[in-house]
Design an enzyme around this catalytic site. Structure first.
Site, mmCIF file in Angstrom:
data_model
loop_
_atom_site.group_PDB
_atom_site.id
_atom_site.type_symbol
_atom_site.label_atom_id
_atom_site.label_comp_id
_atom_site.label_asym_id
_atom_site.label_seq_id
_atom_site.Cartn_x
_atom_site.Cartn_y
_atom_site.Cartn_z
ATOM 1 N N ARG A 22 0.810 -1.229 0.000
ATOM 2 C CA ARG A 22 0.000 0.000 0.000
ATOM 3 C C ARG A 22 0.840 1.274 0.000
ATOM 4 N NH1 ARG A 22 -3.661 -1.732 4.990
ATOM 5 N NH2 ARG A 22 -1.883 -3.129 5.298
ATOM 6 N N GLY A 85 2.440 -14.621 6.047
ATOM 7 C CA GLY A 85 1.704 -14.116 7.200
ATOM 8 C C GLY A 85 2.576 -13.909 8.429
ATOM 9 N N ASN A 231 0.899 2.194 6.932
ATOM 10 C CA ASN A 231 0.635 1.328 5.779
ATOM 11 C C ASN A 231 0.598 2.095 4.467
ATOM 12 O OD1 ASN A 231 0.152 -1.191 7.314
ATOM 13 N ND2 ASN A 231 -1.552 -0.026 8.151
HETATM 14 C C1 UD1 Z 1 -1.480 -6.736 11.785
HETATM 15 C C2 UD1 Z 1 -2.348 -7.647 12.671
HETATM 16 C C3 UD1 Z 1 -3.565 -6.875 13.139
HETATM 17 C C4 UD1 Z 1 -3.119 -5.618 13.869
HETATM 18 C C5 UD1 Z 1 -2.167 -4.773 12.998
HETATM 19 C C6 UD1 Z 1 -1.569 -3.635 13.788
HETATM 20 C C7 UD1 Z 1 -2.029 -9.945 11.862
HETATM 21 C C8 UD1 Z 1 -2.631 -11.075 11.101
HETATM 22 N N1 UD1 Z 1 -2.732 -8.834 11.946
HETATM 23 O O1 UD1 Z 1 -2.250 -6.406 10.639
HETATM 24 O O2 UD1 Z 1 -4.360 -7.664 13.997
HETATM 25 O O3 UD1 Z 1 -4.267 -4.856 14.226
HETATM 26 O O4 UD1 Z 1 -1.079 -5.583 12.531
HETATM 27 O O5 UD1 Z 1 -0.814 -2.786 12.955
HETATM 28 O O6 UD1 Z 1 -0.966 -10.115 12.413
HETATM 29 N N2 UD1 Z 1 5.003 -9.234 7.991
HETATM 30 C C9 UD1 Z 1 6.041 -10.110 7.769
HETATM 31 N N3 UD1 Z 1 5.806 -11.251 7.057
HETATM 32 C C10 UD1 Z 1 4.579 -11.556 6.554
HETATM 33 C C11 UD1 Z 1 3.519 -10.641 6.781
HETATM 34 C C12 UD1 Z 1 3.757 -9.492 7.506
HETATM 35 O O7 UD1 Z 1 7.168 -9.892 8.216
HETATM 36 O O8 UD1 Z 1 4.458 -12.606 5.922
HETATM 37 C C13 UD1 Z 1 5.292 -8.004 8.764
HETATM 38 C C14 UD1 Z 1 5.094 -6.720 7.993
HETATM 39 O O9 UD1 Z 1 6.309 -6.303 7.365
HETATM 40 C C15 UD1 Z 1 4.674 -5.722 9.065
HETATM 41 C C16 UD1 Z 1 4.005 -6.610 10.107
HETATM 42 O O10 UD1 Z 1 4.391 -7.939 9.846
HETATM 43 O O11 UD1 Z 1 5.759 -5.074 9.681
HETATM 44 C C17 UD1 Z 1 2.485 -6.481 10.058
HETATM 45 O O12 UD1 Z 1 2.031 -6.852 8.769
HETATM 46 P P1 UD1 Z 1 0.858 -6.074 8.057
HETATM 47 O O13 UD1 Z 1 0.567 -6.747 6.778
HETATM 48 O O14 UD1 Z 1 1.110 -4.617 8.053
HETATM 49 O O15 UD1 Z 1 -0.328 -6.454 9.070
HETATM 50 P P2 UD1 Z 1 -1.675 -5.663 9.295
HETATM 51 O O16 UD1 Z 1 -2.603 -5.968 8.188
HETATM 52 O O17 UD1 Z 1 -1.367 -4.245 9.560
HETATM 53 CA CA CA Z 2 0.501 -2.825 9.491
#
Ligand code: UD1
Ligand code: CA
Length: 464
Positions: A22, A85, A231
């Site tokens: 995003r 995830g 984001n």
């Molecule tokens: C996540 C939470 C959500 C919370 C929010 C707060 C989950 C499923 N959801 O959602 O409940 O309210 O954060 O900001 O955890 N990342 C990885 N590897 C992956 C996926 C993500 O390292 O495979 C990292 C991203 O770089 C990021 C963090 O995890 O720093 C969160 O990922 P993001 O996709 O932003 O999660 P949200 O949809 O914001």
């Molecule tokens: Ca996030």
């Protein structure tokens, strides 16, 4: 806290492998600058400040670049091969090797401060819970995971994408910070499934898994800013604004006068002394330190610059890696480039550029001057339009040295390497190519010729 709890090791896992789709930017999300430093640095600083013994950063998207930025901050990087995830990301951290308490958090929360982390850690340890999620009440819960409670007790986190209309109304959200005992993490992490709308392994599912298995699970409330994740570019600019506002507030509490804090940009590490006045449009960067009772007029940019007490910096001046002595006055429109040192009570006026210059106490360069690779003594007067010719055809730089109390007339050039002694006088318009002894007058220019009663030749008649 008991001594035993204090000695429990604290490890941190920071999730930073995600794509940041995003953001619509080629730069990995966590490296975007927020008030001058990469987003992830703010997260690393927050957990370090709270006493983390070890920090593991999960990298994936843009891995090489992220490693280059974060490894010098004393963390280790662990690769997540596919971004399946947040639970899959944690698996990459080699959780079996962890001991004590573990904080897991997103790398995109730049408003987090050490005190926030300390506070939730203290609460976690006092609660004797096995697992805690840090929650916050927010006005627009939007895409946050919702904290679902039953009779007040935490039951689950439900992702917005998988939530019912009723669940979406909940305004208590998951901030993306979890604290868990290492054994609990190692036991339940492998049990998380990807049965959800995105077919991702959600770390959030560890809450309901532990709860159902009878482990002690709790939610710890934090202030809303803890949950502020970046984001989008718009959220990044909002975070930037909030961080600058925080810094300005702290400075004003310390006695700094700000004409318009909303348009004043001062990075976190910068210091400004009491009674100094900062005008609108000023940007103070990096390791800059400004003393007391200084005045910095509109539109000035100072990077890694040390300014002593009582200095007056006039509008639209630009500084990099410079040291300015007490009570000096600089600008307007001055440009001081790296490795320049301005002595006390010195004056540098408009359209003056300096690089690698030591400029002595009480010396003056009032107008339109370039000094590069020069040592200028004390009480020297540098006339308007003076230039040090420091760059030679051999593409090397050479120094100009000018002694104390020397007077340099306007429009003079110094072809370096060249040295002028103390108490010398350089006649206006001179091109100095040879050393000048102390107390000498040097004049190096064409002699003036006056032709009396001179008239121009009558012009030739035009040819047809
Ligand atoms: C996540 C939470 C959500 C919370 C929010 C707060 C989950 C499923 N959801 O959602 O409940 O309210 O954060 O900001 O955890 N990342 C990885 N590897 C992956 C996926 C993500 O390292 O495979 C990292 C991203 O770089 C990021 C963090 O995890 O720093 C969160 O990922 P993001 O996709 O932003 O999660 P949200 O949809 O914001
Ligand atoms: Ca996030």
């Amino acid at each position: 806290m008991t001594n035993q709890q204090e000695s429990t090791p604290l490890s941190v896992i920071i999730l930073a492998a995600g794509k940041g789709t995003r953001m619509k930017s080629p730069l990995p999300k966590v490296l975007h600058p927020v008030a001058g430093s990469p987003i992830i640095k703010k997260v690393i600083d927050a957990v370090k400040g709270a006493g983390a013994n070890e920090i593991r950063v999960i990298v994936g998207h843009g891995e090489a670049l992220v490693r280059k930025v974060v490894e010098p901050m004393g963390v280790t990087c662990h690769q997540q091969q596919n971004q399946w995830g947040t639970a899959d990301a944690v698996k990459a951290a080699d959780v079996a090797s962890l001991k004590g308490d573990v904080i897991i958090l997103n790398g995109d929360h730049p408003l987090l401060e050490p005190s926030d982390v300390q506070k939730v850690m203290t609460e976690f340890r006092a609660s004797k819970a096995d697992l805690a999620v840090v929650s916050a009440i927010v006005k627009k819960p939007g895409s946050f995971g919702r904290i679902v409670r039953h009779k007040g007790d935490l039951r689950a986190i439900v992702e917005a994408a998988d939530a019912s209309a009723e669940t979406l109304k909940i305004d208590e959200v998951n901030t993306g910070i979890y604290i868990v005992r290492a054994e609990i993490l190692a036991e339940y992490l492998p049990q998380i499934k990807n049965h959800n709308s995105k077919q991702e392994y959600y770390l959030t599912d560890i809450i309901s898994l532990c709860q159902e298995a009878g482990e002690k699970v709790t939610a710890i409330r934090a202030r809303a800013s803890v949950g502020f994740g970046v984001n989008t570019q718009e959220e990044l600019s909002k975070a930037t604004r909030l961080l600058f506002a925080r810094k300005n507030k702290a400075l004003m509490e310390g006695g700094v006068l700000m004409i318009d804090p909303k348009s004043t940009y001062i990075e976190e590490e910068v210091e400004v002394g009491m009674g100094s006045v900062i005008y609108p449009g000023v940007y103070l960067r990096g390791r800059t330190k400004v003393g007391s009772v200084c005045m910095i007029e509109p539109g000035c940019y100072l990077a890694h610059t040390l300014v002593s007490d009582g200095v007056h910096i006039k509008a639209y001046s630009y500084f990099e890696n410079t040291v300015v002595g007490p009570r000096a006055s600089i600008g307007p429109f001055a440009r001081l480039r790296p490795e320049t040192e301005i002595g006390q009570d010195a004056h540098v006026g408009n359209f003056v550029e300096m690089k690698k210059v030591k400029f002595g106490a009480r010396s003056k360069a009032g107008h339109l001057t370039y000094l590069g690779d020069a040592t200028i003594g004390e009480d020297v007067n540098i006339g308007c339009g003076t230039i040090t010719c420091n760059y030679a055809v051999d593409k090397k730089k050479y120094r100009t040295v000018i002694g104390d109390r020397t007077f340099v007339g306007s429009d003079s050039q110094f072809v370096a390497p060249v040295e002028v002694g103390a108490d010398a006088v350089i006649g206006s318009g001179s091109t100095i190519t040879k050393d000048v002894p102390a107390k000498a007058l040097a004049v190096a220019r064409g002699k003036q010729v006056n032709i009396e009663n001179w008239k121009p030749k009558a012009s030739e008649p035009e040819k047809k």
